[in-house]
Design a protein around this motif. Structure first.
Motif: not given
Length: 696
Positions: A103-115, A159-172
């Protein structure tokens, strides 16, 4: 069943089962079948690919023939194996991990930045809420740092930094939860009851029946040293019950008529007749899981220190962020401190290291009930051994029966087996097995049996008092004598065997000679323990001075104590601890229980008495003593890994903070590197500590 051989070398075979898909339950059934085939050493079943890898010895032809006749429907697998195998848990978390990354990879590739920005703001609310709750309780915890870092990034529209932090926290979080649940599940399975037969009371008679035949309201008799296999209410008798496996209580609890007893607790002294209320093994499993998850016994001292240090560092991280902003006036550089903290890595990597070590120990047939016991084994400098069933083989055998009166050898052995079959001791098992091999039926012909721990048994048969046990018990405690006409025969009893004395009406009736040979690997295993860091090896046994001296000399013990009682063993261990030693106790019998409790780490042999296994902190397979060497090496490697993680976390994150304050790294990059390093350290901490070919 049809299958395809995908790969084959001598001793190893990979097959593909001819089916479109394989359920987790089918995989467990296949695994159970293959593991129990003659000559099979190890099996792995992969339900996703319908494959199985089999390591075996012997002829491949016989193995293939056995696989061909396999059918899922014809297999009778114990229900507890299917209910608690852990396979579905692994499958669930694998899917969660794959789904999160996809979901993380697909979101970065296909979901618009505003969404993505709106979604990031929505997700950040959870972390902000947790941080606020922590502050509301008056605590500055890691959740405050996470909330501050994510909140500042969102306010700066990063938002990219916030999203990356939350993604890595979620994986952990996902990896920690997965590892924790798997380790707890492995531990709970190994601690679950392994009782195959019980004494069922019917029409005033006791009958030995398979445990699966027991139903609610049945009456089950449990004697000294045995595990209570079901929840129930005491119908008759009274006893002291050890509940430490469920409650952590060190002292036994007195149970009498109408008292409630729990599955998995152990009768220390006394006898109970229990009316069964729940015969399901799943209740025992659920209680153990709850106990492990709620108990601080799971945590080592180092692990607790890591969590405490992580929380103590939070105020300093926040203060550092404010100080950098005051000195530089640069928000970006201040965020570099906030984005990098030591707390996250410390709280994540340390528990995973400990739980992974427990999991690895379990895979080597070593059950560890808490991280602090691995820490104790790593620090241990003294090891105390019991002899019978520990340094000697787990299955002693009866070599001769010397009689002193009117009873024949067969009658004496039958009488002894009738008394001994109720009690969990290796010598008792040897007597019962010898009677069975000679076809001697020994129906109940005695009154109530009294068991005196570390001494022997007394009862009445046809109004004649019978005692059986050690020399000390029979001749000194019970004042029995040798019939005058048999003095010479008594003096000529073979000295190379262990002796079990039986007297009727205070006259010696028989001496059962039991061969209890030392394990061949004992001297080498003890030398290996010394090389691994053990400084002092002590032998403590109830045997005679002569026998104890010979055994101590053979294994290379530093000291030995003969004819000791259970309280003597425990007292010696307490004395050594008072002198500053860290002491391991290794035993297998009821009489070892006080010493197992007194030691820093009590280790029970898996074939020993139930009470020893329940009270012990660690249980090792009975195959050979090299398991102790493996345990010592595993524990030492764990502590080395934890200290290495400390150094890595502190060094790497300090470097990130300095580079961020200097303006070399942007907060986004610092956060990415920090979280990536945390994840990398955690994943490294999940790897096995010992090579696969290490001795068991």
């Amino acid at each position: 069943m049809k299958f395809i051989i995908k790969h084959s070398i001598r001793g190893r075979l990979r097959i593909h089962m001819d089916q479109k898909r394989m359920s987790c339950q089918e995989a467990d059934i296949l695994l159970y079948y293959l593991v129990n085939l003659p000559g099979v050493n190890d099996v792995k079943v992969y339900e996703r690919t319908c494959d199985a890898v089999i390591c075996y010895r012997g002829e491949r032809k016989a193995l293939l023939a056995a696989i061909r006749i396999f059918h899922y429907e014809s297999m009778n697998v114990p229900q507890e194996i299917l209910e608690h195998s852990g396979r579905e848990l692994n499958s669930l978390y694998q899917e969660k991990l794959i789904q999160k990354i996809a979901l993380r990879c697909l979101g970065k590739l296909f979901v618009p930045f505003s969404v993505r920005a709106v979604y990031t703001i929505f997700r950040s609310l959870r972390y902000l809420r947790e941080g606020i709750h922590s502050l509301a309780r008056g605590k500055l915890e890691v959740s405050v740092l996470d909330a501050t870092a994510i909140g500042v990034s969102v306010l700066r529209a990063d938002y990219d930094t916030a999203s990356s932090v939350m993604f890595l926290l979620g994986i952990g979080e996902l990896l920690e939860e997965w590892t924790h649940k798997k380790s707890v599940g492995d531990l709970a399975r190994s601690m679950s009851l392994n009782v195959s037969r019980v004494w069922l009371k019917q029409d005033g008679q006791e009958v030995l029946v398979p445990v699966h035949q027991i139903k609610p309201e049945d009456l089950v008799v449990i004697r000294t040293g045995n595990v209570i296999p079901f929840d129930g209410i005491v119908a008759e008798g009274e006893a002291e019950v050890n509940q430490s496996s469920l409650t952590g209580e060190a002292l036994s609890v007195h149970k009498e008529t109408d008292g409630y007893v729990y599955a998995g607790t152990v009768v220390e002294t006394g006898e109970l007749t229990v009316r069964v209320k729940a015969a399901s093994s799943s209740m025992r499993y659920a209680k153990i899981v709850s106990m492990i998850e709620d108990s601080e016994r799971l945590k080592s001292g180092t692990e607790s220190q890591a969590e405490s240090l992580a929380d103590r560092l939070v105020p300093y991280t926040l203060a550092g962020t404010g100080l950098v902003y005051l000195l530089t006036g640069n928000t970006t550089r201040a965020l570099a401190v906030l984005m990098v903290d030591f707390s996250c890595a410390l709280k994540l990597a340390m528990p995973i290291s400990v739980l992974s070590a427990i999991r690895e120990a379990h895979s080597r047939r070593i059950t560890v009930k808490g991280g602090k016991f691995l820490e104790a084994v790593a620090a241990a400098d003294t090891i105390v051994f019991d002899k019978t069933g520990t340094l000697t083989k787990a299955q002693p055998t009866v070599k001769d029966v010397v009689v002193f009166g009117e009873l024949t050898k067969e009658e004496a052995l039958r009488t002894a087996a009738c008394l001994e079959e109720h009690f969990p001791h290796s010598m008792a098992k040897a007597v019962v097995q010898a009677a069975k091999e000679q076809g001697l039926d020994h129906e109940e012909m005695h009154s109530k049996v009294n068991y005196i721990v570390a001494h022997g048994i007394s009862s009445y048969i046809e109004e004649r008092r019978v005692v059986i046990g050690s020399y000390h018990f029979v001749f000194e405690d019970e004042s029995c004598t040798v019939p005058p006409a048999y003095e010479e025969r008594f003096r000529s009893i073979p000295a190379e065997y262990s002796h079990l004395y039986m007297a009727i009406d205070s006259l010696l009736t028989a001496v059962i000679c039991i061969e209890d040979p030392l394990r061949e690997e004992a001297p080498d295993a003890i030398r290996a323990l010394r090389e691994a860091g053990i400084c002092k090896v002590i032998l403590m046994t109830g045997d005679s001075e002569r026998h104890a001296a010979a055994v101590a000399r053979h294994i290379g013990a530093d000291a030995y104590f003969s004819e000791v009682l259970p309280e003597d063993k425990a007292r010696y261990i307490e004395e050594q601890k008072a002198l500053g030693s860290t002491v391991i106790m290794v035993g297998d019998g009821i009489n070892d229980s006080p010493a197992l409790s007194a030691s820093d780490a009590g280790i029970a042999i898996s074939d020993g008495a139930e009470i020893a296994r329940e009270i012990a902190d660690i249980t090792v397979a009975a195959d050979n003593l090299y398991a102790l060497v493996t345990l010592k090496c595993l524990s030492t490697r764990l502590m080395e890994r934890i200290h290495r993680n400390y150094r890595t976390i502190v060094g790497f994150n300090t470097g990130l903070i300095l580079l961020g304050v200097a303006g070399v790294l942007q907060p986004t990059t610092s956060a990415l590197l920090h979280n990536t390093s945390t994840l990398a350290i955690s994943l490294r901490s999940m790897k096995n500590l010992l090579p696969e070919d290490t001795r068991p």
